[in-house]
Write a protein that holds these residues in place. Structure first.
Motif, PDB file in Angstrom:
ATOM      1  N   THR A  92       0.883  -1.459  -0.460  1.00  0.00           N
ATOM      2  CA  THR A  92       0.451   0.074  -0.009  1.00  0.00           C
ATOM      3  C   THR A  92       0.456   1.513   0.156  1.00  0.00           C
ATOM      4  N   ARG A  93       2.274   0.717  -0.175  1.00  0.00           N
ATOM      5  CA  ARG A  93       2.871   1.993  -0.036  1.00  0.00           C
ATOM      6  C   ARG A  93       3.741   2.702  -0.956  1.00  0.00           C
ATOM      7  N   TRP A  94       3.595   1.609  -1.999  1.00  0.00           N
ATOM      8  CA  TRP A  94       3.340   1.839  -3.301  1.00  0.00           C
ATOM      9  C   TRP A  94       2.452   2.288  -4.499  1.00  0.00           C
ATOM     10  N   THR A  95       2.462   3.919  -5.113  1.00  0.00           N
ATOM     11  CA  THR A  95       1.240   4.186  -5.941  1.00  0.00           C
ATOM     12  C   THR A  95       1.567   4.022  -7.873  1.00  0.00           C
ATOM     13  N   ASP A  96       1.688   3.206  -8.461  1.00  0.00           N
ATOM     14  CA  ASP A  96       1.547   2.975  -9.650  1.00  0.00           C
ATOM     15  C   ASP A  96       1.191   4.172 -10.530  1.00  0.00           C
TER      16      ASP A  96
END
Length: 296
Positions: free
Chosen positions: A240-244
């Motif tokens: 959830t820390r990563w957003t594409d």
């Protein structure tokens, strides 16, 4: 090769403010350390301005010129007076060093140092932060590991040229897991002839980690950083820390931790990304060349 994104320099907890960007130049301020051998007033001027005055002005006198400075990572030969044989080095201890040891950080691995920065200016003879200037995480230096040594009293006696390093100060020698990382002669791990350690002089877009219009802890990185099935950047395994974002990814970085490790063998794209950072910096300024002696 392992890439280590290493958080260093002034912040809200250590020093109480960001390091300044002055006339486009990055001035990473070493954190206060009452037991360190070097005081702020002994550190060489930054583009003609005494570091001691910059520190006093920006902290409103909370950190003074006579206070001791934790000059680490120690990357610039001209930062203070040096004994013959000096080479760039970085010290780590405690839980942060345990993290590095657990990931087998050693010769050939590359530390990329970043810190908390904000634009500052000199007005009426005093330095101050520019109103509404963004607060940023910015890359300011590097060190490729040539060799690693556990700190002991015998090691300190064998290296008088390193006596000014805070991890060799008398009260620091007994730190848990106290370790020194000495720079290699050249940045061979990514195929460059640049010195194995140094600092970036001027801010460039490629050095800024923080995403535009975000808090400093939200980074915009190349899309390939997204873990997927590969081991993630350490401390950042929560998906959830990563957003594409298509060609890039946003990372909400953790608020704790000093050393974030990425295995470049799992992420071969890292080498070209790192080379692109050095190429961009070199187009606008000379990447410092740091002479080194034989590794200890």
């Amino acid at each position: 090769m392992k890439l280590i994104l290493s958080r260093k320099g002034f912040d809200s907890a250590n020093g109480g403010c960001p390091s300044p960007i002055i006339d486009g130049h990055l001035c990473s301020l070493p954190i206060p350390d009452a037991g360190a051998p070097t005081s702020y007033k002994k550190i060489s001027p930054f583009n003609g301005a005494p570091i001691a005055k910059i520190v006093e002005d920006l902290t409103c006198g909370q950190v003074r010129r006579g206070h001791r400075a934790h000059l680490d990572p120690d990357l610039r030969r001209d930062a203070i007076a040096r004994a013959a044989g000096w080479r760039p080095m970085f010290g780590q201890a405690g839980a942060a060093q345990s993290h590095l040891a657990r990931h087998d950080v050693g010769p050939g691995d590359l530390f990329i140092f970043f810190g908390y920065f904000r634009r500052a200016e000199k007005v009426g003879g005093a330095f101050r932060f520019v109103r509404n200037a963004p607060r940023l995480h910015v890359i300011f230096g590097w060190l490729q590991v040539g060799c690693v040594a556990t700190v002991t009293r015998d090691l300190a006696a064998e290296m008088p040229w390193a006596a000014t390093h805070p991890h060799l100060a008398p009260r620091a020698i007994e730190y848990e897991n106290n370790t020194l990382y000495f720079a290699s002669d050249r940045l061979s791990s990514i195929g460059l002839k640049t010195s194995g350690a140094g600092t970036f002089d001027r801010i460039r877009p490629e050095l800024i980690l923080t995403h535009t219009d975000s808090s400093r802890s939200v980074w915009e990185l190349p899309r390939w950083f997204t873990p997927g099935r590969r081991p993630p950047l350490t401390y950042h395994g929560d998906p959830t820390r990563w957003t594409d974002c298509g060609s890039s990814t946003l990372l909400q970085t953790v608020g704790i931790g000093q050393e974030f490790v990425l295995d470049a063998e799992q992420y071969p794209e890292a080498r070209e990304w790192l080379r692109s950072i050095f190429r961009a910096a070199a187009r606008w300024c000379d990447v410092p060349q740091t002479s080194s002696s034989t590794e200890p």
